[in-house]
Design a protein around this motif. Sequence first.
Motif, short mmCIF file in Angstrom:
data_model
loop_
_atom_site.label_atom_id
_atom_site.label_comp_id
_atom_site.label_asym_id
_atom_site.label_seq_id
_atom_site.Cartn_x
_atom_site.Cartn_y
_atom_site.Cartn_z
N GLY A 59 0.82 -1.20 0.00
CA GLY A 59 0.00 0.00 0.00
C GLY A 59 0.85 1.24 0.00
N HIS A 60 0.27 2.34 -0.45
CA HIS A 60 1.00 3.60 -0.55
C HIS A 60 0.07 4.74 -0.17
CE1 HIS A 60 3.87 6.50 -2.15
NE2 HIS A 60 2.87 7.09 -2.77
N ILE A 61 0.58 5.70 0.59
CA ILE A 61 -0.14 6.92 0.90
C ILE A 61 0.64 8.08 0.30
CG2 ILE A 61 -0.95 8.49 2.70
CD1 ILE A 61 -1.26 6.01 4.51
N LYS A 62 0.00 8.81 -0.59
CA LYS A 62 0.63 9.96 -1.24
C LYS A 62 0.17 11.21 -0.51
CE LYS A 62 0.75 12.39 -5.68
NZ LYS A 62 1.90 13.12 -5.25
N GLU A 63 1.10 12.14 -0.32
CA GLU A 63 0.73 13.42 0.28
C GLU A 63 1.57 14.51 -0.36
OE1 GLU A 63 2.77 15.44 2.34
OE2 GLU A 63 4.43 14.07 2.34
N HIS A 64 1.00 15.67 -0.43
CA HIS A 64 1.75 16.84 -0.87
C HIS A 64 1.04 18.09 -0.38
CE1 HIS A 64 -1.22 17.00 -4.15
NE2 HIS A 64 -0.85 18.26 -4.32
N ASN A 65 1.75 19.19 -0.42
CA ASN A 65 1.15 20.43 0.06
C ASN A 65 0.84 21.36 -1.11
OD1 ASN A 65 4.03 20.92 -0.24
ND2 ASN A 65 3.59 22.93 0.61
N PRO B 200 -8.15 19.62 -3.70
CA PRO B 200 -7.40 18.99 -4.78
C PRO B 200 -7.77 19.57 -6.15
CG PRO B 200 -8.28 17.34 -3.29
CD PRO B 200 -8.93 18.65 -2.92
N SER B 201 -6.77 19.76 -6.96
CA SER B 201 -6.98 20.25 -8.32
C SER B 201 -7.35 19.08 -9.23
CB SER B 201 -5.71 20.92 -8.83
OG SER B 201 -4.68 19.96 -8.98
N VAL C 193 -3.93 16.09 0.53
CA VAL C 193 -3.46 17.40 0.06
C VAL C 193 -3.54 18.35 1.25
CG1 VAL C 193 -3.77 19.27 -1.59
CG2 VAL C 193 -4.33 16.92 -2.26
N VAL C 194 -2.42 18.99 1.56
CA VAL C 194 -2.32 19.85 2.72
C VAL C 194 -2.21 21.31 2.28
CG1 VAL C 194 -0.97 20.36 4.79
CG2 VAL C 194 -1.13 18.01 3.96
N GLY C 195 -2.96 22.17 2.93
CA GLY C 195 -2.88 23.61 2.71
C GLY C 195 -2.81 24.32 4.05
N HIS C 196 -2.69 25.63 4.02
CA HIS C 196 -2.60 26.40 5.27
C HIS C 196 -3.87 26.27 6.11
CE1 HIS C 196 1.19 28.19 4.17
NE2 HIS C 196 0.69 28.60 3.02
N GLY D 249 -5.86 23.53 6.42
CA GLY D 249 -6.26 22.16 6.71
C GLY D 249 -5.78 21.19 5.65
N PHE D 250 -6.52 20.09 5.50
CA PHE D 250 -6.14 19.07 4.54
C PHE D 250 -7.38 18.40 3.96
CE2 PHE D 250 -6.64 16.79 8.47
CZ PHE D 250 -7.23 15.59 8.10
N VAL D 251 -7.19 17.75 2.83
CA VAL D 251 -8.26 16.98 2.19
C VAL D 251 -7.73 15.57 1.94
CG1 VAL D 251 -9.69 16.72 0.12
CG2 VAL D 251 -9.31 19.00 1.10
N SER D 252 -8.51 14.58 2.32
CA SER D 252 -8.18 13.17 2.13
C SER D 252 -9.03 12.60 1.00
CB SER D 252 -8.45 12.40 3.43
OG SER D 252 -8.54 11.02 3.18
N PHE D 253 -8.37 12.06 -0.02
CA PHE D 253 -9.10 11.42 -1.11
C PHE D 253 -9.91 10.23 -0.57
CE2 PHE D 253 -7.29 12.70 -5.43
CZ PHE D 253 -6.84 13.94 -4.98
N ALA D 254 -9.34 9.48 0.35
CA ALA D 254 -10.03 8.31 0.90
C ALA D 254 -11.31 8.72 1.62
CB ALA D 254 -9.10 7.54 1.85
#
Length: 78
Positions: A22-28, A36-37, A63-66, A68-73
């Motif tokens: 399994g893999h968890i991708k994250e970026h800011n 997410p775009s 996806v992390v921003g100033h 908060g964050f959004v989880s695709f899952a």
Amino acid sequence: MGHDRRNDRSRSPKYAAHKKTGHIKEHNHPSSDPEPSDADRRITQRLKDALGLVDIRILDHVVVGHEGFVSFAERGWL
């Protein structure tokens, strides 16, 4: 007798990579908006398709921003 490290595959990064399932991708996002775009969604789908060929699942893309964050899952996008 001493320990023969040449046969200690459990410590080898190359061997460990073969065990990954399994893999968890994250970026800011440098902006304050973690939404997410379209490009984020496309690359996630491409990664999901490619990693699926070697039986590795995308567990989440965060996806992390100033603000908060959004989880695709959590959004059911995986």
